[in-house]
Design a protein around this motif. Sequence first.
Motif: not given
Length: 221
Positions: A97-106, A85-91, A36-45
Amino acid sequence: QNLLAEKVEQLMEWSSRRSVIRMNGDKFRRFVKAPPRNYSVIVMFTALQPQRQCSVCRQANEEYQVLANSWRYSSAFSNKLFFTVVDYDEGADVFQQLNMNSAPTFMHFPPKGKPKRADTFDLQRIGFAAEQLAKWIADRTDVHIRVFRPPNYSGTIALALLVSLVGGLLYLRRNNLEFIYNKTGWAMAALCVVFAMTSGQMWNHIRGPPYAHKNPQNGQV
């Protein structure tokens, strides 16, 4: 309820240490994806490691840090919004999983449901200034963040040095000020101003074009 309370407590503890919470794949799946979540999360990839040679990532990270600090130290700070923040070398698994092939992405992950198209920040069109990110977050979360930037005295110092230089020159030449009436000198100064005002950089500053353009032939950004 106990699980939700534990997650919020842990996120608040991390936020007290650092405005932007670093996450790997496990933390991302537990605190951002899993209910469960009741909060918003901003993620910078992003990809901040030097071997990635992503200069844009470093510039975007600086603006992101300014925004996160503005939220962390504002009177409206609460447990309803977190910056991560999620760094490519750490995640790298998160990128796959998100089919993401570019950075940075918010991206914005809402308290309920999956992110929609508008929950991905349009960096190519708007750029990554902290003020633009704050406006986007306000549209997605109704949380308004007033951006506070650290003071920058470089402009003031440069102006003071210029005034001192001109004043010193006039003082040394106080007995011979005929050079002030030199038409060639004023013409050269006027040309410098004209060239500066008609430069591409001044056009960019006034018109505010998109940060990146896409080639219609091959789609390259």
